[in-house]
Write a protein that holds these residues in place. Sequence first.
Motif, mmCIF file in Angstrom:
data_model
loop_
_atom_site.group_PDB
_atom_site.id
_atom_site.type_symbol
_atom_site.label_atom_id
_atom_site.label_comp_id
_atom_site.label_asym_id
_atom_site.label_seq_id
_atom_site.Cartn_x
_atom_site.Cartn_y
_atom_site.Cartn_z
ATOM 1 N N GLU A 1 2.176 -8.219 -5.168
ATOM 2 C CA GLU A 1 2.214 -9.296 -4.188
ATOM 3 C C GLU A 1 3.469 -9.286 -3.311
ATOM 4 O O GLU A 1 3.395 -9.271 -2.077
ATOM 5 N N LYS A 2 4.634 -9.253 -3.964
ATOM 6 C CA LYS A 2 5.886 -9.360 -3.197
ATOM 7 C C LYS A 2 6.103 -8.144 -2.311
ATOM 8 O O LYS A 2 6.587 -8.253 -1.185
ATOM 9 N N GLY B 1 7.374 -8.440 6.585
ATOM 10 C CA GLY B 1 8.834 -8.363 6.619
ATOM 11 C C GLY B 1 9.489 -9.536 5.923
ATOM 12 O O GLY B 1 10.710 -9.621 5.847
ATOM 13 N N ARG B 2 8.666 -10.466 5.379
ATOM 14 C CA ARG B 2 9.254 -11.633 4.701
ATOM 15 C C ARG B 2 9.522 -11.305 3.239
ATOM 16 O O ARG B 2 8.734 -10.622 2.595
ATOM 17 N N GLU B 3 10.621 -11.824 2.707
ATOM 18 C CA GLU B 3 10.989 -11.539 1.320
ATOM 19 C C GLU B 3 10.839 -12.810 0.482
ATOM 20 O O GLU B 3 11.459 -13.835 0.785
ATOM 21 N N VAL B 4 9.982 -12.726 -0.545
ATOM 22 C CA VAL B 4 9.809 -13.880 -1.437
ATOM 23 C C VAL B 4 11.091 -14.022 -2.260
ATOM 24 O O VAL B 4 11.543 -13.059 -2.885
ATOM 25 N N VAL C 1 2.870 -17.538 2.812
ATOM 26 C CA VAL C 1 1.845 -16.502 2.648
ATOM 27 C C VAL C 1 0.990 -16.800 1.414
ATOM 28 O O VAL C 1 1.477 -17.325 0.416
ATOM 29 N N LEU C 2 -0.310 -16.495 1.511
ATOM 30 C CA LEU C 2 -1.202 -16.555 0.360
ATOM 31 C C LEU C 2 -1.834 -15.178 0.213
ATOM 32 O O LEU C 2 -2.350 -14.631 1.188
ATOM 33 N N VAL C 3 -1.769 -14.594 -0.989
ATOM 34 C CA VAL C 3 -2.323 -13.248 -1.204
ATOM 35 C C VAL C 3 -3.563 -13.352 -2.089
ATOM 36 O O VAL C 3 -3.519 -13.933 -3.164
ATOM 37 N N GLN C 4 -4.674 -12.812 -1.600
ATOM 38 C CA GLN C 4 -5.905 -12.751 -2.389
ATOM 39 C C GLN C 4 -6.385 -11.312 -2.382
ATOM 40 O O GLN C 4 -6.551 -10.743 -1.301
ATOM 41 N N CYS D 1 6.220 -2.618 -12.858
ATOM 42 C CA CYS D 1 5.656 -1.419 -12.218
ATOM 43 C C CYS D 1 5.797 -0.184 -13.095
ATOM 44 O O CYS D 1 5.081 0.804 -12.908
ATOM 45 N N GLY D 2 6.734 -0.192 -14.034
ATOM 46 C CA GLY D 2 6.902 0.939 -14.941
ATOM 47 C C GLY D 2 7.775 2.062 -14.394
ATOM 48 O O GLY D 2 7.979 3.070 -15.082
ATOM 49 N N CYS D 3 8.302 1.921 -13.179
ATOM 50 C CA CYS D 3 9.098 3.010 -12.586
ATOM 51 C C CYS D 3 10.335 3.319 -13.429
ATOM 52 O O CYS D 3 10.728 4.479 -13.556
ATOM 53 N N CYS D 4 10.967 2.283 -13.995
ATOM 54 C CA CYS D 4 12.194 2.511 -14.774
ATOM 55 C C CYS D 4 11.893 3.337 -16.022
ATOM 56 O O CYS D 4 12.618 4.277 -16.344
ATOM 57 N N THR D 5 10.801 3.010 -16.695
ATOM 58 C CA THR D 5 10.434 3.765 -17.894
ATOM 59 C C THR D 5 10.077 5.200 -17.525
ATOM 60 O O THR D 5 10.442 6.151 -18.214
ATOM 61 N N TYR D 6 9.376 5.352 -16.415
ATOM 62 C CA TYR D 6 8.932 6.685 -15.980
ATOM 63 C C TYR D 6 10.131 7.591 -15.686
ATOM 64 O O TYR D 6 10.141 8.760 -16.038
#
Length: 224
Positions: A23-24, A32-35, A46-49, A193-198
């Motif tokens: 989502e973020k 370009g908006r940062e939650v 913003v609403l994300v569906q 996201c798992g990127c750190c473990t990867y």
Amino acid sequence: EAACASSDIEVVPLRVKYPQGAEKQLICAISGREVPSGGLPMDVGVLVQNVRTAAAVSVAVRTGQPLIEQVVTVTGPGVAEPKNLRVRIGTPLRHLIDFCGGFDGEPGKIILGGPMMGTAQLSLEVPVTRGAGGLLIFRQQDVDPRPEGPCIRCGRCVSVCPARILPTTIVAHARHDQIETAETLGVLDCIECGCCTYICPSMIPLVQFIRQAKGAIMAQKRNA
Ligand code: SF4
Ligand code: SF4
């Protein structure tokens, strides 16, 4: 895109990269908006569906049928005939693998979910759940047998983290149940996201510790 021509709907192609679907990240890539940390998309208007949710709502409203099915991609080097299956939620994983011709070789790891965010399963009696879009089967020779080692302070987990938090520092606290400190360090901003473990050369299961810490914090908040 043709269907959007006469409306104010716009299709926005995005660069192919991971993670992008969270989502973020989507909000930032498109608008370009940062939650803000600890905030919600509505804080930036913003609403994300996702498409699947929108389709399920449509079916529920039009026919009264709740969400009872899930499309699961059964794939990996350890399954005989990879397929995309539409199955009832609650179907044991064993049935999906049998329908795909069974195992090809000796199974080494079975992951429910995607390759980066999925979770390893210990039993084939585990049911398909809502949102489990993948079932990955790896053979024993596909699994990296190296054990977890000590953190060598290389900083790779920090450089890849899209949430801009400090996975190694958070996990050092989470391992010792110091979840208040983990919360102060922004663990709830982790998108898992798992990127750190990867990327971790020491095979430290960072995201697993982070998930546990997030679960403990949320349980505390619910019971407060
Ligand atoms: S899983 Fe790791 S890399 Fe991804 S957001 Fe969480 S801490 Fe950062
Ligand atoms: S990537 Fe692994 S070894 Fe490197 S700093 Fe992070 S936790 Fe430590």
